[in-house]
Design a protein around this motif. Sequence first.
Motif, short mmCIF file in Angstrom:
data_model
loop_
_atom_site.label_atom_id
_atom_site.label_comp_id
_atom_site.label_asym_id
_atom_site.label_seq_id
_atom_site.Cartn_x
_atom_site.Cartn_y
_atom_site.Cartn_z
N ALA A 92 -5.45 -20.30 -14.87
CA ALA A 92 -4.91 -20.04 -13.53
C ALA A 92 -5.99 -20.33 -12.50
CB ALA A 92 -4.46 -18.59 -13.40
N ALA A 93 -5.58 -20.37 -11.25
CA ALA A 93 -6.52 -20.31 -10.14
C ALA A 93 -6.82 -18.84 -9.88
CB ALA A 93 -5.95 -20.98 -8.91
N TYR A 94 -8.09 -18.50 -9.78
CA TYR A 94 -8.50 -17.11 -9.58
C TYR A 94 -9.00 -16.93 -8.16
CZ TYR A 94 -8.02 -15.97 -14.49
OH TYR A 94 -7.50 -15.72 -15.74
N TYR A 95 -8.52 -15.86 -7.53
CA TYR A 95 -8.82 -15.57 -6.14
C TYR A 95 -9.45 -14.18 -6.01
CZ TYR A 95 -5.46 -19.33 -5.29
OH TYR A 95 -4.79 -20.53 -5.29
N CYS A 96 -10.44 -14.06 -5.15
CA CYS A 96 -10.91 -12.73 -4.79
C CYS A 96 -10.33 -12.35 -3.44
CB CYS A 96 -12.43 -12.64 -4.80
SG CYS A 96 -13.26 -13.61 -3.55
N ALA A 97 -10.24 -11.07 -3.22
CA ALA A 97 -9.62 -10.55 -2.00
C ALA A 97 -10.30 -9.26 -1.59
CB ALA A 97 -8.13 -10.31 -2.24
N ALA A 98 -10.21 -8.95 -0.31
CA ALA A 98 -10.89 -7.77 0.23
C ALA A 98 -9.99 -7.03 1.20
CB ALA A 98 -12.18 -8.19 0.94
N ARG A 99 -10.15 -5.71 1.22
CA ARG A 99 -9.50 -4.91 2.24
C ARG A 99 -10.44 -3.78 2.62
NH1 ARG A 99 -4.49 -1.91 1.72
NH2 ARG A 99 -5.49 -0.37 3.05
N PRO A 100 -10.53 -3.46 3.90
CA PRO A 100 -11.38 -2.34 4.31
C PRO A 100 -10.77 -1.02 3.87
CG PRO A 100 -10.17 -3.20 6.19
CD PRO A 100 -9.87 -4.10 5.04
N THR A 101 -11.59 -0.12 3.39
CA THR A 101 -11.12 1.19 2.97
C THR A 101 -12.15 2.25 3.38
OG1 THR A 101 -12.21 1.16 0.80
CG2 THR A 101 -10.01 0.20 0.93
N ILE A 102 -11.75 3.51 3.27
CA ILE A 102 -12.71 4.59 3.44
C ILE A 102 -13.43 4.83 2.12
CG2 ILE A 102 -11.42 5.64 5.32
CD1 ILE A 102 -10.37 7.71 3.33
N LEU A 103 -14.57 5.45 2.18
CA LEU A 103 -15.43 5.57 1.00
C LEU A 103 -14.75 6.32 -0.14
CD1 LEU A 103 -18.18 4.90 -0.18
CD2 LEU A 103 -19.05 7.03 0.82
N SER A 104 -13.94 7.29 0.17
CA SER A 104 -13.33 8.12 -0.87
C SER A 104 -12.04 7.53 -1.45
CB SER A 104 -13.02 9.51 -0.31
OG SER A 104 -12.15 9.40 0.79
N ASP A 105 -11.64 6.38 -0.96
CA ASP A 105 -10.37 5.79 -1.37
C ASP A 105 -10.47 5.18 -2.76
OD1 ASP A 105 -8.13 3.35 0.23
OD2 ASP A 105 -7.92 4.57 -1.57
N ILE A 106 -9.68 5.67 -3.69
CA ILE A 106 -9.64 5.10 -5.04
C ILE A 106 -8.24 4.61 -5.38
CG2 ILE A 106 -11.61 6.44 -5.90
CD1 ILE A 106 -9.55 8.25 -7.30
N THR A 107 -7.46 4.30 -4.34
CA THR A 107 -6.11 3.79 -4.56
C THR A 107 -6.16 2.50 -5.38
OG1 THR A 107 -5.45 4.70 -2.43
CG2 THR A 107 -4.00 3.03 -3.41
N ASN A 108 -5.23 2.36 -6.27
CA ASN A 108 -5.13 1.12 -7.05
C ASN A 108 -4.34 0.09 -6.26
OD1 ASN A 108 -6.60 2.04 -9.27
ND2 ASN A 108 -4.80 2.97 -10.19
N TYR A 109 -5.04 -0.68 -5.47
CA TYR A 109 -4.40 -1.72 -4.68
C TYR A 109 -4.14 -2.91 -5.60
CZ TYR A 109 -5.85 1.04 -0.69
OH TYR A 109 -6.03 2.05 0.21
N ILE A 110 -2.89 -3.14 -5.94
CA ILE A 110 -2.56 -4.18 -6.91
C ILE A 110 -1.59 -5.21 -6.38
CG2 ILE A 110 -3.00 -2.62 -8.86
CD1 ILE A 110 0.03 -2.40 -9.22
N ARG A 111 -1.18 -5.07 -5.14
CA ARG A 111 -0.28 -6.05 -4.54
C ARG A 111 -1.07 -7.01 -3.68
NH1 ARG A 111 4.05 -2.99 -1.21
NH2 ARG A 111 2.11 -2.50 -0.11
N SER A 112 -0.61 -8.25 -3.62
CA SER A 112 -1.30 -9.25 -2.79
C SER A 112 -1.36 -8.79 -1.34
CB SER A 112 -0.57 -10.59 -2.88
OG SER A 112 -0.65 -11.12 -4.17
N ASP A 113 -0.28 -8.20 -0.84
CA ASP A 113 -0.28 -7.84 0.57
C ASP A 113 -1.03 -6.54 0.85
OD1 ASP A 113 3.27 -6.87 0.68
OD2 ASP A 113 1.57 -6.08 -0.44
N ASP A 114 -1.68 -5.97 -0.17
CA ASP A 114 -2.61 -4.87 0.07
C ASP A 114 -3.94 -5.37 0.63
OD1 ASP A 114 -1.64 -3.05 -2.94
OD2 ASP A 114 -0.96 -2.80 -0.86
N TYR A 115 -4.18 -6.66 0.49
CA TYR A 115 -5.48 -7.24 0.85
C TYR A 115 -5.38 -8.09 2.10
CZ TYR A 115 -7.02 -5.50 -3.62
OH TYR A 115 -7.33 -4.66 -4.67
N TYR A 116 -6.44 -8.04 2.92
CA TYR A 116 -6.41 -8.71 4.22
C TYR A 116 -7.10 -10.07 4.18
CZ TYR A 116 -5.41 -4.00 6.10
OH TYR A 116 -4.86 -2.78 6.35
N PHE A 117 -8.11 -10.21 3.33
CA PHE A 117 -8.93 -11.41 3.34
C PHE A 117 -8.96 -12.02 1.94
CE2 PHE A 117 -10.17 -10.38 7.50
CZ PHE A 117 -10.45 -9.03 7.54
#
Length: 128
Positions: A92-117
């Motif tokens: 596959a093509a592999y992509y990295c992605a980033a989203r700003p969060t607070i330090l205590s956030d351990i949410t499992n962000y697993i959707r593409s639209d959870d990420y901004y960059f």
Amino acid sequence: QVQLVESGGGLLPAGGSLRLSCAASGGTFSRYALGWFRQAPGKEREFVARITRSGGDTYYADSVKGRFTISRDNDKRTVYLQMNSLKPEDTAAYYCAARPTILSDITNYIRSDDYYFWGQGTQVTVSS
């Protein structure tokens, strides 16, 4: 705003290992949760792994659990994906992605639209 550039993709036989890197510029790297996704031809983009701001918590898709490891080096502004025991279905093509969060956030962000960059992707091809 952070810019992401992936590297490390390639062609290798099944059973091999590869380490992907994603270097960030701009923004404050340590303020972002990071994820790796992949997209095979004709398929939707799928979640692979994510890591929290501090690197203290990781989460993986079932398909890669035990074979892939996500890590980050905040001093080097880089996130890694170590891939072992590669299979043809990892192609596959592999992509990295980033989203700003607070330090205590351990949410499992697993959707593409959870990420901004997003990076531009790096191709991984595993032959059988």
